[in-house]
Write an enzyme that holds these catalytic residues in place. Structure first.
Site, short mmCIF file in Angstrom:
data_model
loop_
_atom_site.label_atom_id
_atom_site.label_comp_id
_atom_site.label_asym_id
_atom_site.label_seq_id
_atom_site.Cartn_x
_atom_site.Cartn_y
_atom_site.Cartn_z
N ARG A 63 1.05 -1.49 0.00
CA ARG A 63 0.21 -0.34 -0.18
C ARG A 63 0.87 1.31 -0.20
O ARG A 63 2.13 1.00 -0.19
CB ARG A 63 -1.13 0.02 1.33
CG ARG A 63 -0.36 -0.15 2.32
CD ARG A 63 -1.21 0.53 3.68
NE ARG A 63 -0.41 0.22 4.76
CZ ARG A 63 -1.52 0.39 6.11
NH1 ARG A 63 -2.50 0.33 6.26
NH2 ARG A 63 -0.44 0.60 7.05
N ASN A 90 -4.61 7.79 4.35
CA ASN A 90 -4.69 7.37 5.88
C ASN A 90 -3.95 7.26 5.32
O ASN A 90 -2.69 6.15 5.02
CB ASN A 90 -5.46 5.47 5.28
CG ASN A 90 -5.09 4.58 6.28
OD1 ASN A 90 -5.24 4.94 7.10
ND2 ASN A 90 -4.28 3.84 6.42
N GLU A 91 -2.93 7.27 7.11
CA GLU A 91 -1.64 7.21 7.85
C GLU A 91 -0.71 7.91 6.58
O GLU A 91 0.15 7.20 6.43
CB GLU A 91 -1.72 6.12 8.06
CG GLU A 91 -2.46 5.68 9.64
CD GLU A 91 -1.57 4.17 9.58
OE1 GLU A 91 -2.00 3.80 11.53
OE2 GLU A 91 -1.13 3.02 9.22
N CYS A 118 9.43 10.76 -1.06
CA CYS A 118 9.92 10.13 -2.58
C CYS A 118 11.01 10.90 -3.12
O CYS A 118 11.75 12.16 -3.04
CB CYS A 118 8.75 9.91 -3.42
SG CYS A 118 9.40 9.30 -5.58
N GLU A 153 -7.93 4.93 14.95
CA GLU A 153 -7.61 3.28 15.34
C GLU A 153 -6.62 2.81 16.75
O GLU A 153 -5.63 3.31 17.31
CB GLU A 153 -6.43 2.82 14.35
CG GLU A 153 -6.86 3.09 13.00
CD GLU A 153 -5.29 2.97 12.01
OE1 GLU A 153 -5.19 1.35 11.99
OE2 GLU A 153 -6.46 3.23 10.62
N TRP A 196 2.38 -6.80 13.24
CA TRP A 196 3.22 -6.43 12.51
C TRP A 196 5.11 -5.13 13.51
O TRP A 196 5.90 -5.14 13.37
CB TRP A 196 2.86 -4.20 12.22
CG TRP A 196 1.76 -3.39 12.88
CD1 TRP A 196 1.17 -3.25 12.86
CD2 TRP A 196 2.32 -2.71 13.86
NE1 TRP A 196 0.57 -3.11 13.95
CE2 TRP A 196 1.41 -2.18 14.70
CE3 TRP A 196 3.88 -2.17 14.70
CZ2 TRP A 196 1.58 -1.41 15.16
CZ3 TRP A 196 3.86 -1.34 15.82
CH2 TRP A 196 3.02 -0.93 16.12
N GLU A 252 -2.25 -8.44 7.07
CA GLU A 252 -2.99 -7.80 8.57
C GLU A 252 -4.63 -9.18 9.13
O GLU A 252 -4.59 -8.91 9.76
CB GLU A 252 -3.86 -6.54 8.49
CG GLU A 252 -2.40 -5.32 7.96
CD GLU A 252 -3.25 -3.63 8.20
OE1 GLU A 252 -2.72 -3.73 9.61
OE2 GLU A 252 -4.44 -3.63 7.65
N LYS A 253 -3.96 -10.19 8.56
CA LYS A 253 -5.00 -11.53 9.28
C LYS A 253 -4.88 -11.72 10.52
O LYS A 253 -5.84 -12.17 11.06
CB LYS A 253 -4.74 -12.43 8.24
CG LYS A 253 -3.52 -13.27 8.27
CD LYS A 253 -4.23 -14.20 7.59
CE LYS A 253 -2.71 -15.33 6.90
NZ LYS A 253 -1.66 -13.78 6.17
N HIS A 287 -3.90 -9.53 12.59
CA HIS A 287 -4.11 -7.87 13.44
C HIS A 287 -4.96 -7.93 14.56
O HIS A 287 -6.15 -8.69 13.46
CB HIS A 287 -4.11 -6.98 12.87
CG HIS A 287 -4.08 -5.89 13.73
ND1 HIS A 287 -5.46 -5.32 14.15
CD2 HIS A 287 -2.66 -4.72 13.71
CE1 HIS A 287 -4.55 -3.27 14.94
NE2 HIS A 287 -3.66 -3.71 13.84
#
EC number: 3.2.1.23
Length: 672
Positions: free
Chosen positions: A105, A143-144, A152, A300, A308, A348-349, A351
């Site tokens: 992502r 997001n975040e 970059c 969150e 992680w 993230e399964k 998490h």
């Protein structure tokens, strides 16, 4: 509405027949808000310009029917595969020139006009379609930001950097002066010659690195602002936010807060760090302070373990409740989780989620339901605020500059230093705001400044005016050294703070790894110090403590200087925690700063929020044993409103009490 409660909702991961069950279980868990659509771009635009919102319409309609608000994401956090295939130029590059590929992502260059154009087009579709939807309560942009692609270094970013430099400096001559390019034959003849600080044979120009950190922050913010502009035009009056992260170096929270209608945070405490609630306290105070004390949103957290860390421990019984209430106690008006239903596949399964793999007959789901019930029982908390008597200064500009290479010590760490100075205040039960150096400091009797390496003359003048007006200031070592271009202030260290502190620093003397020195003296607190020492030459300042051994034995370690109607202390070394606590306790006494509640047992945090909804006193036991907490006057249990007022509260290990009544004067803090 009360404190909002819920989590990230990702229905695209599940068959549609599961959605009705989700709504039933959310209602049972007292869920009042979800964030939705964060990673839905590929689902709503499966091919360029081909839109499929029908499934998302049904999701939002179901949530609205269940009375659940939606913090609607703009879906731009993870571009779909077709976009990077059609436009590989949107992919980011590292300083080594290596491209970062899709498959995770945040695989986009923040400066890419192609990415921004597609993102804005998507937001136009969303805002037009859902502007009047009854579920829409708030917008969640991106997001975040900067979580994975912090900067970059591609050619698109290089061109954008040159544009940014032209706007900042105007001329190449001004750039050369700011970057001290006469050193190492780096003088530029044209902006076209300037590159990002890519991998080089040795140390890159520090001013160039500092400006690239500034530019990287702005490039991310420009992505946010481009999407926000669409939302402001099409849905005026709907609040807009994005989720910040704790102690997140690439994104200046103080710089972003004015463009957010409400500050939002993702925070994951580590069950394997016994005192991680202190780090939480610092971050929560910073979030509350970012918009001048306005309540913020915990967008969150984890119901149990994350996925992680190297070792992902579950939250033990009671910890999720305790840490959720800590956020509320320190100003949060929302307690949300990642995520509602635990994923079966993907990165993230493992998490945790509000609804675990094991379903409803699990400890986590039962704790989630109980927390939702408790939060719903005290609707008056929403909108109330805290008041603090101490300010701790934090500055992203100084952070970025402090941790560049070729410094006297590579061990200097902004986050560690900030927490080291915050901890004694937290443990003393003192209300604390975390503010930037341009904030009005006059309301605070005491201000603490940890290692403000980069300090402008204007900010130094503000500190001097604060002390001259009667304030009590504590400044730690290696402060006031350079200006905004990372150039050493003329006239010697600590630059524009010399007169205020009544001293000069002749030489830095960082200590070897593992080395320490004794600090103390007649009438002074004694102990040890490590990491750093300085050769301090008083010029009006009184010596409070001296180095007792080492190369600087007999020389000042801590000083005190009366300046105007106030006093400035200087710490020329890193004091061990007990010694720093003793010193700050002395400064607090001189400043007249008292804890929120007197006589708190060790490990118990006490905070106060007050406003139109009433006055709430929070007690949180971060210890592993039950304790009894005395109260200065009778207070009532807000979670059991029919109970009689009490003057003592029994708190179990990881216990929480939410009390109402007149209460004491003060704000947030903790007892240690």
């Amino acid at each position: 509405m009360g404190i909002r409660f819920g989590g990230d909702y990702n229905p695209e991961q599940w068959p549609e027949e599961v959605w009705a069950q989700d709504l039933e279980l959310m209602t049972a868990a007292h869920v009042t808000m979800v964030t939705a659509g964060i990673f839905s771009w590929a689902k709503v635009e499966p091919r360029p310009g081909e839109w499929d919102f029908g499934w998302f319409d049904r999701v939002l309609d179901g949530l609205a029917g269940a009375g659940i608000e939606v913090c609607l994401a703009t879906m731009t956090a993870s571009p779909p595969p077709w976009l990077s295939r059609a436009h590989p130029e949107i992919l980011p590059e590292g300083p080594d020139g290596q491209r970062r590929w899709p498959g995770a992502r945040q695989h986009f260059c923040p400066s890419s006009p192609v990415f921004r154009a597609h993102a804005v087009r998507l937001v136009e579709q969303l805002a037009t379609r859902y502007a009047d939807h009854p579920a829409l309560a708030m917008w969640h942009v991106g997001n975040e930001y900067g979580c994975h692609t912090r900067q970059c270094f591609c050619e698109v970013s290089a061109q954008d950097f040159r544009r940014w430099l032209r706007e900042r400096y105007g001329t190449v001559a001004a750039l050369n002066d700011a970057w001290s390019t006469s050193f190492w034959s780096q003088a530029y003849g044209d902006f076209a010659e300037v590159l990002p600080p890519r991998t080089a044979p040795t140390f890159a120009n520090p001013a160039q690195q500092l400006d690239y950190l500034r530019f990287g922050d702005q490039a991310l913010k420009d992505c946010y602002l481009a999407e926000r502009a669409v939302l402001d035009r099409l849905t005026p009056g709907v609040p807009v936010t994005t989720n910040l992260m704790p102690q997140h170096k690439p994104v200046d929270a103080f710089g972003w807060a004015p463009s957010m209608d409400v500050v939002a945070l993702d925070f994951y405490q580590d069950p394997y760090v016994p005192d991680d609630h202190v780090r939480a306290g610092y971050v929560f105070d910073l979030m509350r302070s970012a918009r001048g004390g306005q309540p913020w949103l915990l967008l969150e957290q984890a119901a149990g373990a994350v996925n992680w860390r190297p070792r992902n421990g579950p939250k033990p019984p009671g910890a999720m409740r305790l840490w959720s209430w800590q956020a509320v106690a320190q100003g949060a008006d929302a307690v949300l989780f990642f995520q509602w239903r635990q994923s079966r596949g993907g990165a993230e399964k493992f998490h945790s989620a509000m609804l675990p793999h094991g379903g409803t007959d699990t400890r986590i789901f039962r704790e989630v339901c109980e927390l939702g019930r408790e939060l719903a029982a005290v609707p008056g908390i929403e909108g109330t605020r805290s008041r603090a008597s101490v300010a701790l200064l934090a500055d992203w500009q100084s952070w970025w500059a402090l941790e560049l290479d070729s410094r006297p010590s590579a061990a200097l760490d902004h986050s560690h230093s900030a927490l080291a100075h915050y901890r004694p205040l937290f443990e003393a039960g003192v209300a604390c705001d975390v503010v930037p150096p341009d904030r009005d400091l006059s309301p605070y009797p005491m201000v603490v400044v940890p290692n403000l390496y980069l300090l402008t003359a204007d900010h130094a003048a503000r500190l001097a005016a604060y002390v001259r007006g009667g304030g009590h200031l504590v400044v730690s070592f290696f402060s006031g050294i350079v200006d905004a271009c990372d150039r050493v202030h003329p006239g010697g260290y600590p630059g524009p703070l010399r007169e205020l502190l009544g001293l000069r620093v002749a030489e830095f003397w960082p200590l070897a790894e593992g080395a320490s020195v004794a600090v103390g003296g007649e009438g002074a607190h004694g102990g040890r110090a490590d990491l750093w020492t300085e050769e301090i030459v008083p010029a009006g300042a009184e010596v409070v403590a001296r180095f007792l051994d080492g190369e600087l034995a007999g020389r000042p370690a801590v000083t005190r200087h009366d300046y105007g109607r106030g006093t400035a202390w200087y710490l020329g070394t890193r004091l061990e925690p007990a010694l720093l606590r003793a010193l700050l306790d002395d400064v607090r006494a001189a400043a007249g700063v008292a804890p929120v509640l007197p006589g708190l047992p060790a490990g118990v945090q006490a905070t106060v929020r007050e406003g139109a909804g009433g006055r709430y006193v929070f007690l949180l036991n971060h210890g592993c044993r039950a304790v009894e907490v005395p109260l200065p006057e009778p207070l009532r249990d807000a979670l059991a409103p029919r109970a009689a007022a009490v003057t003592r509260v029994e708190l179990a290990a990881r216990g929480v009490a939410v009390l109402t009544g007149p209460g004491p004067e003060g704000g947030g803090g903790a007892a240690g």
